[in-house]
Design a protein around this motif. Structure first.
Motif, PDB file in Angstrom:
ATOM      1  N   SER A  58       0.799  -1.221   0.000  1.00  0.00           N
ATOM      2  CA  SER A  58       0.000   0.000   0.000  1.00  0.00           C
ATOM      3  C   SER A  58       0.834   1.274   0.000  1.00  0.00           C
ATOM      4  O   SER A  58       0.318   2.353  -0.306  1.00  0.00           O
ATOM      5  CB  SER A  58      -0.931   0.010   1.226  1.00  0.00           C
ATOM      6  OG  SER A  58      -0.168  -0.093   2.413  1.00  0.00           O
ATOM      7  N   ASP A  59       2.149   1.177   0.327  1.00  0.00           N
ATOM      8  CA  ASP A  59       2.963   2.385   0.319  1.00  0.00           C
ATOM      9  C   ASP A  59       3.476   2.732  -1.070  1.00  0.00           C
ATOM     10  O   ASP A  59       4.150   3.752  -1.255  1.00  0.00           O
ATOM     11  CB  ASP A  59       4.133   2.279   1.308  1.00  0.00           C
ATOM     12  CG  ASP A  59       4.868   0.954   1.209  1.00  0.00           C
ATOM     13  OD1 ASP A  59       4.396   0.070   0.483  1.00  0.00           O
ATOM     14  OD2 ASP A  59       5.906   0.810   1.866  1.00  0.00           O
ATOM     15  N   PHE A  60       3.168   1.889  -2.061  1.00  0.00           N
ATOM     16  CA  PHE A  60       3.411   2.242  -3.457  1.00  0.00           C
ATOM     17  C   PHE A  60       2.168   2.939  -4.011  1.00  0.00           C
ATOM     18  O   PHE A  60       1.088   2.880  -3.404  1.00  0.00           O
ATOM     19  CB  PHE A  60       3.695   0.989  -4.281  1.00  0.00           C
ATOM     20  CG  PHE A  60       5.091   0.435  -4.111  1.00  0.00           C
ATOM     21  CD1 PHE A  60       6.200   1.239  -4.348  1.00  0.00           C
ATOM     22  CD2 PHE A  60       5.290  -0.877  -3.725  1.00  0.00           C
ATOM     23  CE1 PHE A  60       7.493   0.738  -4.197  1.00  0.00           C
ATOM     24  CE2 PHE A  60       6.570  -1.388  -3.574  1.00  0.00           C
ATOM     25  CZ  PHE A  60       7.669  -0.573  -3.802  1.00  0.00           C
ATOM     26  N   PRO A  61       2.274   3.575  -5.168  1.00  0.00           N
ATOM     27  CA  PRO A  61       1.074   4.137  -5.802  1.00  0.00           C
ATOM     28  C   PRO A  61       0.051   3.035  -6.086  1.00  0.00           C
ATOM     29  O   PRO A  61       0.389   1.844  -6.096  1.00  0.00           O
ATOM     30  CB  PRO A  61       1.614   4.739  -7.106  1.00  0.00           C
ATOM     31  CG  PRO A  61       3.063   4.992  -6.841  1.00  0.00           C
ATOM     32  CD  PRO A  61       3.505   3.916  -5.912  1.00  0.00           C
ATOM     33  N   PRO A  62      -1.220   3.370  -6.328  1.00  0.00           N
ATOM     34  CA  PRO A  62      -2.235   2.358  -6.649  1.00  0.00           C
ATOM     35  C   PRO A  62      -1.788   1.480  -7.819  1.00  0.00           C
ATOM     36  O   PRO A  62      -1.191   1.968  -8.783  1.00  0.00           O
ATOM     37  CB  PRO A  62      -3.460   3.196  -7.016  1.00  0.00           C
ATOM     38  CG  PRO A  62      -3.254   4.493  -6.321  1.00  0.00           C
ATOM     39  CD  PRO A  62      -1.784   4.732  -6.306  1.00  0.00           C
ATOM     40  N   TRP A  63      -2.128   0.200  -7.721  1.00  0.00           N
ATOM     41  CA  TRP A  63      -1.640  -0.740  -8.732  1.00  0.00           C
ATOM     42  C   TRP A  63      -2.102  -0.367 -10.136  1.00  0.00           C
ATOM     43  O   TRP A  63      -1.360  -0.564 -11.111  1.00  0.00           O
ATOM     44  CB  TRP A  63      -2.083  -2.161  -8.391  1.00  0.00           C
ATOM     45  CG  TRP A  63      -3.535  -2.439  -8.678  1.00  0.00           C
ATOM     46  CD1 TRP A  63      -4.582  -2.303  -7.832  1.00  0.00           C
ATOM     47  CD2 TRP A  63      -4.085  -2.881  -9.926  1.00  0.00           C
ATOM     48  NE1 TRP A  63      -5.756  -2.637  -8.454  1.00  0.00           N
ATOM     49  CE2 TRP A  63      -5.492  -2.996  -9.752  1.00  0.00           C
ATOM     50  CE3 TRP A  63      -3.549  -3.198 -11.174  1.00  0.00           C
ATOM     51  CZ2 TRP A  63      -6.346  -3.402 -10.766  1.00  0.00           C
ATOM     52  CZ3 TRP A  63      -4.400  -3.603 -12.196  1.00  0.00           C
ATOM     53  CH2 TRP A  63      -5.780  -3.703 -11.989  1.00  0.00           C
TER      54      TRP A  63
END
Length: 258
Positions: A58-63
């Motif tokens: 979740s700490d990455f941008p939205p998939w």
């Protein structure tokens, strides 16, 4: 911070190859939220760990955002352009010419997942899936890449790859290949470019030995094992498979340059 994330020095090498920040901004619309470096870290995370797009932390941008950039950079050729530029930089860094003079060709058959997409049966390797067909230089860096159905023979697909080599790498004078390329491809190669040599290396019967010159291409296939996304072909489109191979090689070459 994940182990696969780009370091500051690695990002400095890659950053010039990406478009200016406003290239994908609509004149009247929502501004871009995520930095390119953060998007790249997410894509490299998928390539390295083999996770599904929807399983990105979740700490990455939205998939969906990450996949959209991955797809757009495939369609506009960004992955290949970046890969080719880094390959030339690596060659120059070890005091070699940007244009190679020798190459090696080989293929690797891999199983595919249950997704739809082009696949076939390789009768020699007894594998139902796809082939990763590559031509590499003497450092093991990819010159030409094609992912296709495993049912296509090495001689037929090798003709297409060597035609690309002849067209884009004018200085290559010698190509090493294994016994799977004997016959038709040899005749075609010499008929097309008699000044160039295609050497078929033969393996002694009954035992395994490291074949001179050709071990380099085998090592390149070994590098793919460092990316779990490449342990099997999970992609519906062969073009996506090619992009993940380019990303794997980009990660390796960036480490060599810093």
């Amino acid at each position: 911070m994940y182990p696969s994330d780009l370091t500051d020095d690695q990002w400095k090498v890659i950053q010039p190859f990406f478009p200016d920040p406003g290239y994908d901004q609509p004149k009247n619309g929502r501004p871009r939220e995520w930095a390119y470096r953060h998007i790249l870290d997410a894509i490299i995370y998928v390539d390295k760990t083999g996770c599904q797009w929807r399983q990105l932390p979740s700490d990455f941008p939205p998939w969906g955002t990450v996949y959209t950039y991955f797809r757009n950079w495939r369609l506009d050729g960004t992955w290949k352009k970046l890969h080719d530029a880094l390959r030339d930089k690596v060659r120059l860094s070890v005091v070699k010419l940007a244009q190679p003079t020798a190459a090696s060709i080989d293929s690797q058959s891999v199983k595919t997942s249950g997704k739809r997409g082009g696949r076939g049966y390789d009768g020699g390797k007894k594998i139902n899936g796809r082939k990763r067909h590559i031509v590499v230089d003497t450092l093991g860096l990819i010159l030409v890449l094609w992912v296709h159905s495993a049912s296509i023979s090495d001689s037929l697909s090798g003709e297409i790859l060597l035609a690309c080599v002849i067209k884009h790498f004018k200085k290559i004078r010698k190509v090493w290949a294994d016994c799977g390329y004997r016959g038709y491809l040899e005749e075609w190669f010499y008929r097309r470019k008699p000044r160039r040599e295609l050497e078929i290396t033969k393996r002694p019967r009954g035992k395994f030995v490291v074949q001179a010159k050709r071990w380099v291409v085998e090592r390149t296939f070994g590098w793919f094992e460092g990316s779990r996304r490449l342990a099997k072909d999970y992609e519906q489109l062969p073009e996506n498979s090619e992009s993940f191979i380019y990303i794997c090689m980009i990660r390796i070459m960036v480490k060599r340059l810093v």
